[in-house]
Design an enzyme around this catalytic site. Sequence first.
Site, PDB file in Angstrom:
ATOM      1  N   SER A  72      43.027 -36.410  -8.470  1.00 62.82           N
ATOM      2  CA  SER A  72      41.854 -35.793  -9.081  1.00 62.82           C
ATOM      3  C   SER A  72      40.838 -35.573  -7.961  1.00 62.82           C
ATOM      4  CB  SER A  72      41.281 -36.701 -10.176  1.00 62.82           C
ATOM      5  OG  SER A  72      40.135 -36.124 -10.760  1.00 62.82           O
ATOM      6  N   CYS A 129      35.197 -32.817  -7.609  1.00 61.22           N
ATOM      7  CA  CYS A 129      34.970 -31.654  -8.474  1.00 61.22           C
ATOM      8  C   CYS A 129      33.710 -30.875  -8.104  1.00 61.22           C
ATOM      9  CB  CYS A 129      34.881 -32.099  -9.930  1.00 61.22           C
ATOM     10  SG  CYS A 129      33.493 -33.207 -10.281  1.00 61.22           S
ATOM     11  N   SER A 165      35.766 -40.293 -13.327  1.00 60.30           N
ATOM     12  CA  SER A 165      37.149 -40.628 -13.623  1.00 60.30           C
ATOM     13  C   SER A 165      37.758 -39.646 -14.625  1.00 60.30           C
ATOM     14  CB  SER A 165      37.245 -42.076 -14.129  1.00 60.30           C
ATOM     15  OG  SER A 165      38.571 -42.525 -14.109  1.00 60.30           O
ATOM     16  N   ILE A 171      41.779 -39.802   2.936  1.00 59.05           N
ATOM     17  CA  ILE A 171      42.958 -38.949   2.836  1.00 59.05           C
ATOM     18  C   ILE A 171      43.169 -38.143   4.111  1.00 59.05           C
ATOM     19  CG2 ILE A 171      43.812 -36.858   1.667  1.00 59.05           C
ATOM     20  CD1 ILE A 171      42.791 -38.026  -0.945  1.00 59.05           C
ATOM     21  N   GLY A 186      41.157 -46.216 -10.683  1.00 63.64           N
ATOM     22  CA  GLY A 186      42.532 -46.443 -11.134  1.00 63.64           C
ATOM     23  C   GLY A 186      42.923 -45.741 -12.408  1.00 63.64           C
ATOM     24  N   GLY A 187      42.240 -44.661 -12.778  1.00 63.92           N
ATOM     25  CA  GLY A 187      42.554 -43.968 -14.018  1.00 63.92           C
ATOM     26  C   GLY A 187      43.992 -43.472 -14.076  1.00 63.92           C
TER      27      GLY A 187
END
Length: 442
Positions: free
Chosen positions: A92, A95, A426, A73, A27-28
């Site tokens: 985000s 990565c 996060s 997603i 939830g960042g």
Amino acid sequence: MHPGCHNDPNMAPAQPLRILELYSGIGGMHMAAKESGVPFEIVGTYEINTTAVEVYQHNFPDNGKRSTKPRNIMGLTTDHLASLHPDLIMMSPPCQPFTRQGLKRDVEDARTSSLLHVLDLLSSVPHPPKMILLENVSGFETSIAREKLIGVLTQRSYIWQEFLLSPTQFGVPNSRLRYYILAKQKPASLPFTTSNKIEEEFPLCLCVKEASRGDDINRCSWCSKPSLPTIHHVMYKTHASHLQTTSHHHAAHTQPPAPLGNNLRPDTNIECHSHSVEVLSRGHTQTPSHLYTTYTQLPSPLSNYLDSDTNMEPYLLSDKVLSKYHMILDIVDSGSQRSCCFTKGYAHYVEGTGSVVQHNTSISMSEIYSEVEKMEDESGKLELLRRLQLRYFTPSEVARLMYFPGWFSFPDTTTDRQRYRLLGNSINVLVVTCLLLTLIEG
């Protein structure tokens, strides 16, 4: 200017900002939106990590009366995206495809498939969101995935600006260099002059000034950058919030965290008022007229972020780690004004995952290490190293350095290892909050 945003932070927008939160994690992005003070509604969240979803649910139990559950997603369709009609997508993406540890496989990495799916949706949805905010690691800027993102933004008539920013630029003693992009559909604009290059400085003024100072609010007289009162408001609020949080954990805390001021004059006279802590600890949320009469140096010391009422025994480095890795540790103490980026492997792996704290500051680290280098007896070396009481940052300290708000917490069932992993994946909430406010202005 976005119809839901006003220069006066005390004025309510006409309509809440509709946010679709992709790769929502713990939830960042939601926290950044909440800390910004801008009324908003989360119209959807997508996250497949069940532990992250549990933490999200713990902190946002109703989430705007929408259930939060693990969702892939890849299951998001054009029709569903259109039905959500978000004003803003915040995301985000994974990565690892863009890091050295992840072998930099870029779009060939299966973990990039969800981002490519989102880009396909953005290229085909009848009415794309007005705004996009994306965060990723440094390295994303040279990827094919980034080229595809820029292609979609061009196709759908967005203006954008890319950045490489670290929390250290915002007064936080923690390095976490990240790629960010702010995108806005034309004919809207951003509150600064955009460029084709990836900017390595925040484009707006970060100088925190005395509330009564009568400078031009459109351009700072110190750093000459465009100035937005909403950003100054949230920066003060977040620093004051951290002061209250750390005062609870750190009984010996006597100074407020340094407010932000990215472009300080070298001759700045630094003065921290002794009664500032007392004023803030009584719960005042507005800037007292006597507080911060001048710009202050950056970054603030780690003492503003460390616990003091926590049992440190579980966080001490093991003898095995001390013996094997003592020469490659990045060691800081409460007076340090820096720390290395925390990764998801922190406290599990040693090299390159984050700094460790010298808990016993009554002895000199350099003297201990000088003695260790002279010794051949391994047990003697270990005995010396133990005296430093080297320990990992606690999860709450890591969260504080990543500027998670004081009201954030983990469920009791979440293990420390899970907390480190989730935090490492996060965002820095303060940086994203400032970028969000920048995006919705103009």
